[in-house]
Design a protein around this motif. Structure first.
Motif, PDB file in Angstrom:
ATOM      1  N   LYS A  33      12.725  13.862  -1.725  1.00 53.31           N
ATOM      2  CA  LYS A  33      11.919  14.280  -0.896  1.00 53.31           C
ATOM      3  C   LYS A  33      11.112  13.143  -0.433  1.00 53.31           C
ATOM      4  N   LYS A  34      10.694  13.022   0.852  1.00 58.58           N
ATOM      5  CA  LYS A  34      10.144  11.433   1.378  1.00 58.58           C
ATOM      6  C   LYS A  34       9.061  10.966   0.377  1.00 58.58           C
ATOM      7  N   SER A  35       8.430  10.008   1.103  1.00 61.69           N
ATOM      8  CA  SER A  35       7.288   8.580   1.210  1.00 61.69           C
ATOM      9  C   SER A  35       6.630   8.126   1.465  1.00 61.69           C
ATOM     10  N   SER A  36       5.363   7.964   1.077  1.00 65.56           N
ATOM     11  CA  SER A  36       4.837   7.775   2.013  1.00 65.56           C
ATOM     12  C   SER A  36       3.419   6.618   1.573  1.00 65.56           C
ATOM     13  N   ALA A  37       3.254   5.189   2.174  1.00 66.95           N
ATOM     14  CA  ALA A  37       3.008   3.975   1.375  1.00 66.95           C
ATOM     15  C   ALA A  37       1.102   4.657   2.146  1.00 66.95           C
ATOM     16  N   GLN A  38       0.483   4.651   1.190  1.00 66.78           N
ATOM     17  CA  GLN A  38      -1.376   4.955   1.563  1.00 66.78           C
ATOM     18  C   GLN A  38      -2.098   3.891   0.742  1.00 66.78           C
ATOM     19  N   PHE A  39      -2.529   3.247   1.927  1.00 64.62           N
ATOM     20  CA  PHE A  39      -3.544   1.850   1.492  1.00 64.62           C
ATOM     21  C   PHE A  39      -4.901   2.411   1.695  1.00 64.62           C
ATOM     22  N   GLY A  40      -5.858   0.973   1.445  1.00 62.78           N
ATOM     23  CA  GLY A  40      -7.251   1.119   1.373  1.00 62.78           C
ATOM     24  C   GLY A  40      -7.907  -0.130   1.294  1.00 62.78           C
ATOM     25  N   ASP A  41      -8.667  -0.531   2.018  1.00 62.25           N
ATOM     26  CA  ASP A  41      -9.303  -1.594   1.802  1.00 62.25           C
ATOM     27  C   ASP A  41      -9.823  -2.570   0.875  1.00 62.25           C
ATOM     28  N   ILE A  42      -9.697  -4.204   0.772  1.00 62.44           N
ATOM     29  CA  ILE A  42     -10.510  -4.473  -0.339  1.00 62.44           C
ATOM     30  C   ILE A  42     -12.002  -4.931  -0.184  1.00 62.44           C
ATOM     31  N   PHE A  43     -12.875  -4.061  -0.810  1.00 60.96           N
ATOM     32  CA  PHE A  43     -14.313  -4.684  -0.280  1.00 60.96           C
ATOM     33  C   PHE A  43     -14.777  -5.893  -0.252  1.00 60.96           C
ATOM     34  N   ALA A  44     -15.393  -6.486  -0.016  1.00 64.08           N
ATOM     35  CA  ALA A  44     -16.262  -7.547  -0.272  1.00 64.08           C
ATOM     36  C   ALA A  44     -17.761  -8.316  -0.720  1.00 64.08           C
ATOM     37  N   ALA A  45     -17.878  -7.929  -1.791  1.00 63.79           N
ATOM     38  CA  ALA A  45     -18.610  -7.905  -3.067  1.00 63.79           C
ATOM     39  C   ALA A  45     -19.874  -8.703  -2.790  1.00 63.79           C
ATOM     40  N   THR A  46     -19.709  -9.675  -2.730  1.00 60.27           N
ATOM     41  CA  THR A  46     -20.733 -11.279  -1.710  1.00 60.27           C
ATOM     42  C   THR A  46     -20.648 -10.691  -0.329  1.00 60.27           C
ATOM     43  N   GLY A  47     -20.391  -9.557   0.448  1.00 61.07           N
ATOM     44  CA  GLY A  47     -20.811  -9.895   1.515  1.00 61.07           C
ATOM     45  C   GLY A  47     -19.925 -10.333   2.770  1.00 61.07           C
ATOM     46  N   GLY A  48     -20.089 -11.196   3.712  1.00 56.28           N
ATOM     47  CA  GLY A  48     -19.178 -11.640   4.372  1.00 56.28           C
ATOM     48  C   GLY A  48     -19.471 -11.194   5.663  1.00 56.28           C
ATOM     49  N   PRO A  49     -18.650 -12.041   7.029  1.00 57.96           N
ATOM     50  CA  PRO A  49     -18.464 -11.871   8.037  1.00 57.96           C
ATOM     51  C   PRO A  49     -17.687 -10.601   8.058  1.00 57.96           C
ATOM     52  N   ALA A  50     -16.619 -10.794   8.000  1.00 56.16           N
ATOM     53  CA  ALA A  50     -15.711  -9.864   7.835  1.00 56.16           C
ATOM     54  C   ALA A  50     -15.605  -8.517   6.997  1.00 56.16           C
ATOM     55  N   GLY A  51     -16.765  -8.220   5.960  1.00 57.06           N
ATOM     56  CA  GLY A  51     -17.260  -7.441   5.471  1.00 57.06           C
ATOM     57  C   GLY A  51     -16.430  -6.623   4.439  1.00 57.06           C
ATOM     58  N   GLY A  52     -14.728  -7.859   4.542  1.00 54.65           N
ATOM     59  CA  GLY A  52     -13.745  -7.372   3.081  1.00 54.65           C
ATOM     60  C   GLY A  52     -13.266  -8.179   2.738  1.00 54.65           C
TER      61      GLY A  52
END
Length: 271
Positions: A33-52
């Motif tokens: 049975k195949k698998s797939s990698a699941q990813f999520g963004d890392i939010f910047a708690a201090t804000g910042g231009p990129a937002g992450g």
């Protein structure tokens, strides 16, 4: 900051490549049975231009979709169409595990075993072929007899396995005896089963306890004798994903190179 964001992307792409490579490597493995990698963004708690602050691995998700079926015409080659797993147990007091790899054979003691040597489990049955017990304590090893045990003995003629998993022995005199029903297992959350290798899984706290029963009923798929389930890996789909992951890796590597060059330029300006 951009350096560390790109570095997280590089690690994510590397993980994705590893998962895809494992899928491709097992394209010919029975019931893989195949698998797939699941990813999520890392939010910047201090804000910042990129937002992450980059990307993180959420988890590697198994996909229990049906694989294609291959006819072998060998009675003890079994496949499941639909939900459910075969129940096997290590020799002696070995652990119980679950598999859809149904390439079973018979050992010197006439036990039905899989490719790892684990014994196929069956449930007791009545004369009509229905299971008379569905608890874990009702599981027993499936043993293929050589004769009917009578005096004089009548030799075994054939073994048959129905869609419900009923294993029946036919003897030379035409008599038939039910040997049990192949123990099918189902789980509340099968995606949370813990992989053990060789297309075997064990229950975990997240998957819930196994529910046992016969095939072709309720939540249990039909048992197909003389058939094997192949891997559910689509090689074309995996190769496309491989190209995408490789490009993601290259893009993040280029971003790191650019960030390094900019840092060196600023350093040189200051000096």
């Amino acid at each position: 900051m951009s350096f560390y964001i790109s570095l997280s992307g590089l690690k994510a792409a590397q993980t994705d490549l590893g998962v895809i490579a494992n899928n491709v490597a097992n394209v010919s493995s029975v019931a893989f049975k195949k698998s797939s990698a699941q990813f999520g963004d890392i939010f910047a708690a201090t804000g910042g231009p990129a937002g992450g602050n980059g990307v993180r691995l959420v988890g590697v998700q198994q996909q229990f979709t049906q694989g294609t079926l291959e006819t072998t015409d060998k009675t003890l080659d079994l496949a499941v169409t639909g939900e459910g797993f075969f129940t096997v147990k290590g020799a002696g007091n070995g652990p119980v595990s679950y598999t859809r790899a149904g390439a079973f054979g018979v050992d010197k003691n006439r036990n039905v075993i899989d490719s790892t040597g684990a014994h196929l489990q069956v449930l007791p049955t009545d004369a009509t072929g229905l299971p008379t017990g569905t608890a874990a304590s009702d599981l027993t090893d499936l043993v293929i007899p050589t004769d009917n045990g009578a005096t004089p003995p009548v030799q075994l003629s054939a073994i048959s396995i129905s869609e419900t998993g009923l294993v029946a022995a036919t003897y030379a005199d035409g008599s038939v005896k039910n040997l049990g029903v192949v123990a099918m297992a189902s789980f509340p959350a099968q995606d949370e089963l813990r992989q053990q290798g060789d297309a075997h899984w064990i229950a975990s706290g997240e998957s819930g306890a196994a529910v046992y029963g016969g095939g072709n009923s309720g939540m249990f798929g039909a048992v197909r004798s003389g058939t094997l389930e192949r891997s559910n890996v689509d090689i074309t789909e995996e190769l496309v994903a491989l190209i995408s992951a490789q490009r993601n890796y290259q893009a993040n590597a280029k971003a790191i190179e650019t960030a390094t060059t900019m840092t060196q330029t600023i350093t040189n300006m200051r000096t």
